[in-house]
Design a protein around this motif. Structure first.
Motif, mmCIF file in Angstrom:
data_model
loop_
_atom_site.group_PDB
_atom_site.id
_atom_site.type_symbol
_atom_site.label_atom_id
_atom_site.label_comp_id
_atom_site.label_asym_id
_atom_site.label_seq_id
_atom_site.Cartn_x
_atom_site.Cartn_y
_atom_site.Cartn_z
ATOM 1 N N ALA B 167 -18.046 -62.489 -63.211
ATOM 2 C CA ALA B 167 -17.023 -61.528 -62.810
ATOM 3 C C ALA B 167 -17.486 -60.120 -63.135
ATOM 4 C CB ALA B 167 -15.704 -61.824 -63.537
ATOM 5 N N ASP B 168 -17.268 -59.187 -62.213
ATOM 6 C CA ASP B 168 -17.443 -57.777 -62.550
ATOM 7 C C ASP B 168 -16.205 -57.037 -62.060
ATOM 8 O OD1 ASP B 168 -17.746 -57.165 -59.841
ATOM 9 O OD2 ASP B 168 -19.924 -57.301 -59.948
ATOM 10 N N ALA B 169 -16.268 -55.749 -62.056
ATOM 11 C CA ALA B 169 -15.059 -54.975 -61.764
ATOM 12 C C ALA B 169 -14.499 -55.286 -60.373
ATOM 13 C CB ALA B 169 -15.349 -53.481 -61.882
ATOM 14 N N GLY B 170 -15.383 -55.595 -59.420
ATOM 15 C CA GLY B 170 -14.890 -55.744 -58.055
ATOM 16 C C GLY B 170 -14.971 -57.128 -57.474
ATOM 17 N N GLN B 171 -15.502 -58.090 -58.201
ATOM 18 C CA GLN B 171 -15.747 -59.393 -57.583
ATOM 19 C C GLN B 171 -15.832 -60.509 -58.620
ATOM 20 O OE1 GLN B 171 -18.663 -59.451 -54.468
ATOM 21 N NE2 GLN B 171 -19.371 -61.519 -54.951
ATOM 22 N N ILE B 172 -15.369 -61.669 -58.230
ATOM 23 C CA ILE B 172 -15.605 -62.886 -59.007
ATOM 24 C C ILE B 172 -16.414 -63.826 -58.131
ATOM 25 C CG2 ILE B 172 -14.581 -64.776 -60.322
ATOM 26 C CD1 ILE B 172 -11.892 -63.230 -60.188
ATOM 27 N N SER B 173 -17.561 -64.264 -58.657
ATOM 28 C CA SER B 173 -18.420 -65.187 -57.912
ATOM 29 C C SER B 173 -18.385 -66.542 -58.593
ATOM 30 C CB SER B 173 -19.865 -64.671 -57.890
ATOM 31 O OG SER B 173 -19.911 -63.406 -57.271
ATOM 32 N N GLY B 174 -17.674 -67.438 -57.987
ATOM 33 C CA GLY B 174 -17.579 -68.780 -58.556
ATOM 34 C C GLY B 174 -18.213 -69.798 -57.637
ATOM 35 N N ASP B 190 -10.470 -69.392 -62.516
ATOM 36 C CA ASP B 190 -9.123 -69.695 -62.989
ATOM 37 C C ASP B 190 -8.145 -68.582 -62.618
ATOM 38 O OD1 ASP B 190 -9.237 -67.711 -64.936
ATOM 39 O OD2 ASP B 190 -9.659 -69.127 -66.549
ATOM 40 N N ARG B 191 -6.885 -68.916 -62.757
ATOM 41 C CA ARG B 191 -5.831 -68.060 -62.263
ATOM 42 C C ARG B 191 -5.843 -66.679 -62.935
ATOM 43 N NH1 ARG B 191 -0.553 -69.145 -60.037
ATOM 44 N NH2 ARG B 191 -0.725 -71.365 -60.474
ATOM 45 N N ARG B 192 -6.144 -66.650 -64.225
ATOM 46 C CA ARG B 192 -6.070 -65.399 -64.964
ATOM 47 C C ARG B 192 -7.092 -64.382 -64.437
ATOM 48 N NH1 ARG B 192 -6.806 -66.133 -71.142
ATOM 49 N NH2 ARG B 192 -8.783 -66.658 -70.174
ATOM 50 N N ALA B 193 -8.328 -64.854 -64.261
ATOM 51 C CA ALA B 193 -9.369 -63.956 -63.757
ATOM 52 C C ALA B 193 -8.996 -63.446 -62.357
ATOM 53 C CB ALA B 193 -10.716 -64.687 -63.706
ATOM 54 N N PHE B 194 -8.501 -64.354 -61.542
ATOM 55 C CA PHE B 194 -8.106 -63.990 -60.184
ATOM 56 C C PHE B 194 -6.992 -62.939 -60.213
ATOM 57 C CE2 PHE B 194 -5.291 -64.442 -56.566
ATOM 58 C CZ PHE B 194 -6.159 -64.493 -55.477
ATOM 59 N N GLU B 195 -5.983 -63.182 -61.020
ATOM 60 C CA GLU B 195 -4.834 -62.277 -61.027
ATOM 61 C C GLU B 195 -5.204 -60.911 -61.591
ATOM 62 O OE1 GLU B 195 -1.616 -64.502 -62.810
ATOM 63 O OE2 GLU B 195 -1.179 -65.478 -60.868
ATOM 64 N N HIS B 196 -6.131 -60.924 -62.528
ATOM 65 C CA HIS B 196 -6.621 -59.658 -63.056
ATOM 66 C C HIS B 196 -7.215 -58.815 -61.924
ATOM 67 C CE1 HIS B 196 -8.197 -56.830 -65.995
ATOM 68 N NE2 HIS B 196 -9.367 -56.903 -65.380
ATOM 69 N N LEU B 197 -8.050 -59.448 -61.122
ATOM 70 C CA LEU B 197 -8.679 -58.732 -60.019
ATOM 71 C C LEU B 197 -7.649 -58.345 -58.955
ATOM 72 C CD1 LEU B 197 -11.618 -57.901 -59.110
ATOM 73 C CD2 LEU B 197 -11.573 -59.915 -57.643
ATOM 74 N N VAL B 205 -10.977 -63.614 -50.000
ATOM 75 C CA VAL B 205 -11.551 -64.844 -50.533
ATOM 76 C C VAL B 205 -12.517 -65.421 -49.504
ATOM 77 C CG1 VAL B 205 -11.047 -67.205 -51.300
ATOM 78 C CG2 VAL B 205 -9.482 -65.330 -51.903
ATOM 79 N N HIS B 206 -13.702 -65.779 -49.956
ATOM 80 C CA HIS B 206 -14.670 -66.445 -49.084
ATOM 81 C C HIS B 206 -15.129 -67.760 -49.713
ATOM 82 C CE1 HIS B 206 -14.892 -62.501 -47.128
ATOM 83 N NE2 HIS B 206 -15.435 -63.135 -46.093
ATOM 84 N N LEU B 258 -17.867 -69.651 -53.950
ATOM 85 C CA LEU B 258 -16.505 -69.204 -53.688
ATOM 86 C C LEU B 258 -16.393 -67.813 -54.308
ATOM 87 C CD1 LEU B 258 -14.049 -70.746 -52.388
ATOM 88 C CD2 LEU B 258 -13.093 -70.797 -54.668
ATOM 89 N N THR B 259 -16.035 -66.840 -53.508
ATOM 90 C CA THR B 259 -15.970 -65.480 -54.047
ATOM 91 C C THR B 259 -14.610 -64.848 -53.769
ATOM 92 O OG1 THR B 259 -16.858 -64.538 -52.012
ATOM 93 C CG2 THR B 259 -18.447 -65.042 -53.743
ATOM 94 N N VAL B 260 -14.223 -64.022 -54.710
ATOM 95 C CA VAL B 260 -13.017 -63.217 -54.557
ATOM 96 C C VAL B 260 -13.470 -61.760 -54.723
ATOM 97 C CG1 VAL B 260 -10.698 -62.772 -55.422
ATOM 98 C CG2 VAL B 260 -11.688 -65.065 -55.652
ATOM 99 N N ARG B 261 -13.207 -60.954 -53.705
ATOM 100 C CA ARG B 261 -13.703 -59.578 -53.700
ATOM 101 C C ARG B 261 -12.548 -58.625 -53.508
ATOM 102 N NH1 ARG B 261 -18.487 -60.793 -50.878
ATOM 103 N NH2 ARG B 261 -17.372 -60.892 -48.901
ATOM 104 N N ARG B 262 -12.593 -57.532 -54.173
ATOM 105 C CA ARG B 262 -11.609 -56.499 -53.887
ATOM 106 C C ARG B 262 -12.001 -55.827 -52.572
ATOM 107 N NH1 ARG B 262 -11.196 -52.640 -58.491
ATOM 108 N NH2 ARG B 262 -10.614 -54.485 -59.672
ATOM 109 N N VAL B 263 -11.017 -55.527 -51.745
ATOM 110 C CA VAL B 263 -11.351 -54.913 -50.443
ATOM 111 C C VAL B 263 -10.621 -53.578 -50.280
ATOM 112 C CG1 VAL B 263 -11.949 -56.997 -49.208
ATOM 113 C CG2 VAL B 263 -9.552 -56.311 -49.352
#
Lengths: 263, 263, 263
Positions: B167-174, B190-197, B205-206, B258-263
């Motif tokens: 995880a970094d400021a703009g993305q979680i790479s799982g 996990d939910r906490r990391a996701f909600e933080h972002l 989400v990709h 699986l990635t979650v990115r701020r857009v």
């Protein structure tokens, strides 16, 4: 005193932890329960298959058995959870019709919606209500609480249309409702309807477009490898191959037409 | 008093006698045990899958439960057998990391190597230590012996690296760590990391290269047949299809990004 | 007092209700029974496979265990149902040889035909005698009746020919009798015969036409991914791949030749 019995039926398989988790939760509530796995390989999301398998076996359990039936494609939606009492047995399930075939045989005396939060886990996951709502309810029933403690009575529970055969003076038009592991094609035509038609003359049986030459009393009466029709263990007409797989042979599956015609 | 519970997880399947043999041995030592099958269809030799399934369910069992986890590709080698106590639960397993995910949540108070021969069968097969060493140890724990009776304490037990998201400021790479029977692609985010972002702006989400349009609270919130992302029963981000099979649809399996990115 | 144990082996799978129905019937007769699933995924109608899996595990259960083994391609025919007592254990099964491998190890002290109608269900289906005849008999045995209460003694019960290896001074010609979930090819050549031949010089092992370079003590002694021969948990010669699937690698299945030759 005999220990309470909780019997499980689900589409969770044995590759994932889900079925095991249900059992852990039930034991957490009712440590004395005898747990019985009926079937966990119900095809995924197949409420109808779950309903028919459950109806085929529940009467063979001792009175007092609690059944937990989780085939739950609508988990997390507004569909309710229910518990039902048919006199001899109690059932916990999502309110999606998975108890319909049982209810057709044993009209429920009482059905309640699972609303009482103290008989659920403190947090209810919206993707696994089996764990958090249904399993605790089953455990509490096994432990001895009254059905009505779980929530308010309802009468508008979901009933799914189980396929019924059409019968007229000369023909019964049914369909295959279950295909078992042996490839037997089990229909919704029961023995009484069949015998009524057959009592007044010769009949012909067709599965799809395939004529079935023999109606026998048991698989072994047909020559090895030959197609036959017979009444199986639930007294419904089925198509089988002695020692073989009728579904594979005929390339038929659930929903295929099965007809009995006077000739 | 409630009877002791022994819960089984393995890659033995239900085609061979192996899982049944374990149960027979446990009952031989502790005839009063309540036996629970969690899952026997863990993919063959897949220690990681066994570790994750066990971690997903053990907390739902009553305190005092003994878990016997046998996924053992190194059977007969110099890898040790271990038993562990996490306070509420005890575990018996090969020392190959299959308890790693449990230990990540519940640090073990004590881990012993299974060296005490009197708690094993007289002859220990080098191809089936589950039968001859692990099952007897689980039975004896259920019967009430102290963990330390089974062997000397160790602290260098094997821990496998469970894939962790970056995880970094703009993305979680799982990545996808489990694919369940329904084809849900369950990740290590996990939910906490996701909600933080997600708290600080819109996110995308990709799964692999596929954009996932919706993040929903439960499967049923997505239109039937449509891809969605949600937090499943273990509070990890997963990709699902309402009423369908996401793994088949996307042709993705364990290890997929699986990635979650701020857009 | 410990509760009676009833252990189940069948080819019913976990998709249909059949295995669950057996368990319900047993509990109806003997509510205190501890039920154990050995294996329900025996290949459909495969009496030989059922016989060999049962023989591989029964001795690991506590004395007094009742085994219910239902692999029953001849259901409904004139084949009888039997119950057998081997001293430590009792067995209920169709009389089709599914107990043959057990009897080879433990000669039965008494075998009876299941003729006593009061220990069967009132109506016996000709397609599911497991439910109506065998399960009640197993339940009654667990409940404590004498074997001889179930019917008259017989001595002409069916014994199937289990494939035996041919041995001469220079060679043992055996065959693959079981392929397990891991793809291990398990033969009918036991350790004693092998060691007798190997004691007098070098030997060569072939599976089909494939030479097997190594005989090892356990899977892990072979380099990862390499074929090896070893004695497995029942002390029979098997062909394996460390971490892999020998059956898939060699495209061999049950019945394949396995030979040990002096060279």
């Amino acid at each position: 005193m005999a220990r309470p019995i909780v019997a499980f039926l689900s589409d969770f398989g044995l590759r994932d932890h889900y079925a095991g988790t249900l059992k852990g939760v039930v034991l957490g509530v009712c440590p004395d329960a005898t747990l019985v796995d009926i079937a966990h390989d119900i095809p995924a999301h197949d409420v109808m298959a779950g309903a028919l398998e459950l109806a085929a076996c529940y009467r063979y359990f001792p009175p007092g058995t609690v059944f937990l039936a989780v085939v739950d494609p609508g988990v997390g939606s507004s569909r309710r959870g229910i518990a039902a009492d048919t006199g001899d047995y109690r059932f916990v399930a999502p309110d999606n019709g998975v108890l319909s075939a049982v209810f057709q045989e044993s009209a429920p005396r009482k059905v309640v919606e699972l609303t009482e939060r103290k008989y659920a886990r403190p947090t209810v996951s919206r993707t696994f209500e089996g764990r958090d709502r249904f399993a605790p309810a089953a455990g509490w029933l096994a432990k001895g609480i009254a059905l009505t403690a779980l929530g308010k009575g309802i009468s508008d529970f979901v009933v799914i249309d189980l396929p019924r055969p059409l019968a007229d003076a000369g023909q019964i038009s049914g369909e295959v409702v279950r295909v078992d592991r042996f490839g037997n094609l089990i229909s919704n035509i029961d023995r009484r309807a069949f015998e009524h038609l057959a009592s007044s003359g010769d009949i012909a049986v067709h599965a799809g477009t395939h004529g079935i030459a023999r109606v026998v009393a048991t698989y072994a009466e047909a020559p090895a490898g030959e197609l036959c029709a017979l009444f199986g263990s639930t007294d419904h007409l089925e198509i089988a191959v002695n020692g073989g797989d009728a579904a594979a042979r005929l390339a038929l599956s659930r929903g295929a037409a099965l007809t009995v015609r006077r000739v």
